[in-house]
Design a protein around this motif. Structure first.
Motif, PDB file in Angstrom:
ATOM      1  N   TYR A   8       0.832  -1.190   0.000  1.00 26.00           N
ATOM      2  CA  TYR A   8       0.000   0.000   0.000  1.00 26.00           C
ATOM      3  C   TYR A   8       0.874   1.249   0.000  1.00 26.00           C
ATOM      4  N   ALA A   9       1.903   1.249   0.822  1.00 25.74           N
ATOM      5  CA  ALA A   9       2.801   2.405   0.895  1.00 25.74           C
ATOM      6  C   ALA A   9       3.521   2.612  -0.430  1.00 25.74           C
ATOM      7  N   THR A  11       2.312   2.002  -3.369  1.00 29.89           N
ATOM      8  CA  THR A  11       1.402   2.517  -4.382  1.00 29.89           C
ATOM      9  C   THR A  11       1.060   3.987  -4.157  1.00 29.89           C
ATOM     10  N   MET A  12       1.359   4.515  -2.973  1.00 31.83           N
ATOM     11  CA  MET A  12       1.098   5.922  -2.699  1.00 31.83           C
ATOM     12  C   MET A  12       2.236   6.766  -3.266  1.00 31.83           C
ATOM     13  N   SER A  13       1.895   7.918  -3.781  1.00 28.94           N
ATOM     14  CA  SER A  13       2.942   8.828  -4.238  1.00 28.94           C
ATOM     15  C   SER A  13       3.593   9.462  -3.010  1.00 28.94           C
ATOM     16  N   GLU A  16       1.270  11.993  -1.370  1.00 29.86           N
ATOM     17  CA  GLU A  16       0.197  11.397  -0.564  1.00 29.86           C
ATOM     18  C   GLU A  16       0.736  10.885   0.767  1.00 29.86           C
ATOM     19  N   LEU A  17       1.902  10.293   0.715  1.00 29.38           N
ATOM     20  CA  LEU A  17       2.519   9.775   1.931  1.00 29.38           C
ATOM     21  C   LEU A  17       2.860  10.918   2.887  1.00 29.38           C
ATOM     22  N   SER A  20      -0.296  12.128   4.508  1.00 22.72           N
ATOM     23  CA  SER A  20      -0.742  11.186   5.536  1.00 22.72           C
ATOM     24  C   SER A  20       0.050  11.360   6.825  1.00 22.72           C
TER      25      SER A  20
END
Length: 127
Positions: A8-9, A11-13, A16-17, A20
């Protein structure tokens, strides 16, 4: 489970990370501020809110009058029931309703901020 989190991490840009992590940090800081103010309203030193085990001890002391009872939070299953009881008693210790205590259970950061900055006064463990 770790693989899922890693995937999941990945796949995040990076943006986005970062967002978060920033949201998580803001929630944590607001929680510390709220607990600091609640401690001060109850006559405790606010800095105790930033030390992990001491903040649990102090919060239970504010709620029940006996801080050593925080050890009940270390027992699986018992900790869930005791946490519910503590949040309702915390509301009572600041002369709030049981409904406010239920709000503390389900929306703790928001209701702790309300408790910290409203006009309520600490009446003690007996409520």
């Amino acid at each position: 489970m770790d693989n899922y989190i890693d995937n999941y991490a990945q796949t995040m840009s990076s943006g986005e990370l970062a967002i978060s992590y920033a949201i998580g940090a803001i929630i944590a800081v607001l929680g510390i501020i709220a607990m600091w103010k609640v401690f001060q309203k109850a006559g405790e030193q606010g800095w105790k809110a930033i030390i992990p085990i001491l903040n649990a001890f102090t919060l239970v002391k504010i709620i029940t009058g006996n801080g050593i009872k925080f050890l009940l939070l270390c027992i699986p299953i018992v900790n869930i029931i005791y946490e519910i009881i503590l949040m309702i008693k915390l509301a009572k210790a600041f002369n709030k309703s049981t409904a406010f205590g239920i709000g503390l259970i389900f929306f703790s950061p928001i209701f702790m901020l309300i408790l910290a900055f409203d006009g309520s006064e600490y009446v003690g463990p007996q409520g």
